[in-house]
Design an enzyme around this catalytic site. Structure first.
Site, mmCIF file in Angstrom:
data_model
loop_
_atom_site.group_PDB
_atom_site.id
_atom_site.type_symbol
_atom_site.label_atom_id
_atom_site.label_comp_id
_atom_site.label_asym_id
_atom_site.label_seq_id
_atom_site.Cartn_x
_atom_site.Cartn_y
_atom_site.Cartn_z
ATOM 1 N N CYS A 196 -28.857 -11.537 0.552
ATOM 2 C CA CYS A 196 -29.343 -10.117 0.992
ATOM 3 C C CYS A 196 -28.859 -8.813 -0.248
ATOM 4 C CB CYS A 196 -29.331 -9.876 2.470
ATOM 5 S SG CYS A 196 -30.111 -11.586 3.359
ATOM 6 N N HIS A 197 -27.753 -9.239 -0.300
ATOM 7 C CA HIS A 197 -27.414 -8.409 -0.539
ATOM 8 C C HIS A 197 -27.606 -8.085 -2.449
ATOM 9 C CE1 HIS A 197 -25.177 -8.954 2.570
ATOM 10 N NE2 HIS A 197 -25.206 -10.024 2.007
#
Lengths: 407, 407
Positions: A349-350
């Site tokens: 996600c990052h």
């Protein structure tokens, strides 16, 4: 020859799910709130999907709300407690708690979709938070969670299984304890939530047995589409849900917006597949994962391979988090030199390829091993032949890196 | 023989959009945040879709954020102003405004996805609201909106076109005025939003020309899938966006959650179709709608047919809101006796077949005519043959109802 070993990031979409979605795009595009046949048909398909979801987690269809995904579900649950606490304070004859904030308990290995909304509310000054560290085995200890309970505690949220290590958390035990705490009178009812994103489709998830009030379901982790569901035990009567979005009356007004029929019927089909085949999927993944771990030891030597999940805890059948010993063998570098393996070092996600290391360090993995960590998560269609290719690929990557280093 | 005349509720999905979605489900299911090819490919497709969306509305790709739909976009914009106002107050050296609430201006014919979040915040006591009535022609008067501006006004939200009457609102004129108001110093910058759900795919929508800060895009109103976009002019630097959801860093962290790649590429394709063919679509719909209105007059007699949209206002090319004169000819009853027509009497979002009449009554339509109203909204594929069938269908329905009444 590509080998996909990143099923904890996202899975492929099952062929029958793709078919259901395509059919719905062509034939069930009517507005489900319309009274003519085209609308009624879409509505029926949505309700059928809801039944499959309910069946998958041992819940009631009326307790299932479709959302855009897991992030939205977690945000609904977490943001909801502010109003929940306010309503409770207002309902009390005494003034106790009136000047206090709602208190939330969680762990230090949750996904960003849980951690970030909690941090946001904490930063705004509207909630108090206790973050319970997991043990050095990467598993949270129920007593550590329960000892944090205060008279203002209104939410405990603990993931069902960790996305990086694969550790299965003692959600059932915590649920049982929370349930018994509720017997105490005059206290606010503690709501218990689990983000089951990584559990569903891999292990049996029974909401009743877990004794959770809320459960997060995420389609793209079990061969479904990129939407999700909120399950709330006794939605609206036993367990309050405060909608995050306001608009039309869809999803009992808990989640307005014209229903995404194609994605919903796809999610229903993905749930149906899990209902029918979970034990087969689970056994298959475990066999392949265990084969992978054996082959890793064979290829690199037992002393050079460390698995970042303790043998003493329950873990997902599909996840292998491994560190290869060696100074240059940093996880994302090793993967970048692979020509076949598609895998990652943790949550995607990052920022790309920038490991936080947060989860592994929190789980007691020492720093030098954490930076070398690679998460290999197998799926329903991963074969031992795939694993053989992956092992060769890793060997070649490690050789390249070792040569580079010595040259 | 079914005739679909409910394109304002939802449109079919264009065949090339279905194809794009299906292809993406099969080939672009990788996590767009992953660094391997499968992820990178998905990410690229998302960015291509973003460019198509931007091109469609004359904006920049970096100002477009994908969401789950229009309801979510409107909620992001409306909920955002609470923090926006707080930040502004905190940035002021004087204490003016510190004990006041942010003020929102809207009209009395907005969709529930705008009205409900506003009502929710008003009920919670965190905003002040001015609801401007439209004129008896169903159109809001710019001066009526602007005369409501206070020193605490931080949001004006006016729909681009009404879903029930098809009236196109003077958004551009309001935008121009808001822009000139901004020249005044020391006041909070008024943010201007339009929900363009009903405009896109039917009329040219140019965000720059409209001078809006925020614009809502809804896929399933222009042959796309059931997701949406927030457009914010100069997102993050000129126009603030306060995320509603918190989690991973997707969509510049303005809208976290793993991207729904298939739906996004489908939306991009729907936008591409609009970019290429808008004038053809628009001309076709207008021709068919005008044919429909002529045929209605022919079939029932000019004196028995009233169109609920004034001739003096601009309106969408596809929408015909008509009332047939006669005591028993209540809109939803007439439609229920039709065997071919799929249409509705207004927004589908609420309870089925329960007209609020809110929009029409607010637009100056008398009660007896409002209850008889039927909304017939044509689409790209509606033909004059379809209209002939629909007219026969309506005639038969009216005959049945008249016989029932006299018998």
């Amino acid at each position: 020859m590509a080998v996909y070993l990143d099923c904890n990031a996202t899975t492929p979409v099952a062929p029958s799910v793709v078919q259901k979605i395509t059919d719905a795009l062509n034939d069930e595009w009517g507005n489900p709130s319309s009274s003519y046949e085209l609308g009624v048909k879409s509505k029926k398909s949505i309700e059928e999907a809801r039944r499959h979801i309910a069946m998958m987690i041992g819940g009631k269809p009326e307790d299932v709300i479709f959302t855009s995904g897991g992030t939205e579900v977690n945000n609904i649950v977490i943001f909801g407690i502010v109003d929940y606490y306010k309503d409770w304070v207002n309902s009390q004859s005494s003034v106790e708690g009136i000047n206090e904030k709602p208190h939330v308990i969680t762990t230090n290995v949750e996904h960003d979709a849980v951690i970030q909304p909690i941090k946001h509310l904490e930063k705004k000054g509207v909630i108090d938070v206790s973050i319970v560290p997991v043990s050095r085995r990467g598993c949270v200890v129920p007593q550590d969670v329960l000892s944090q309970v205060r008279h203002t505690t209104c939410l405990i949220t603990v993931m069902l299984a960790n996305n990086e290590t694969g550790v299965i958390m003692p959600v059932e035990e915590i649920g049982r304890e929370v349930n018994s705490q509720r017997k105490k009178e005059k206290l606010i009812r503690i709501l218990f939530h689990t983000d089951a994103a990584q559990g569903i489709g891999k292990i049996k998830v029974d909401a009743d047995k877990l004794k959770v009030d809320y459960l997060t379901i995420v389609g793209h982790k079990f061969y479904g589409p990129r939407i999700g569901c909120l399950y709330a035990h006794g939605l609206g009567h036993e367990t309050p849900v405060y909608p995050l979005l306001h608009g039309g009356g869809q999803e009992q007004a808990y989640r307005p917006g014209t229903e995404n029929t194609p994605m919903i019927v796809g999610l229903g089909e993905a749930a149906r597949l899990v209902c029918e085949n979970l034990s087969t999927y689970s056994r298959h993944m475990e066999t392949v994962r265990d084969y992978l771990e054996e082959k890793l030891k064979e290829a690199f030597g037992e002393g050079h391979v460390t698995f970042n999940c303790s043998k003493d805890v329950k873990r997902l059948p599909n996840t292998c988090n491994v560190s290869l010993a060696g100074e240059g063998l940093v996880g994302h570098v090793v993967l970048s030199k692979c020509s076949c393996i598609m895998a990652s070092i943790g949550a995607a996600c990052h920022a790309q390829n920038k490991p936080s290391g947060r989860i592994l360090l929190a789980s007691g993995v020492p720093h030098n091993r954490a930076v070398n960590a690679i998460r290999l998560s197998v799926g329903r269609e991963t074969t031992t032949d795939d694993i053989d290719i992956a092992i060769e690929d890793l060997k070649q990557s490690v050789t390249t890196l070792s040569c580079n280093k010595s040259s």
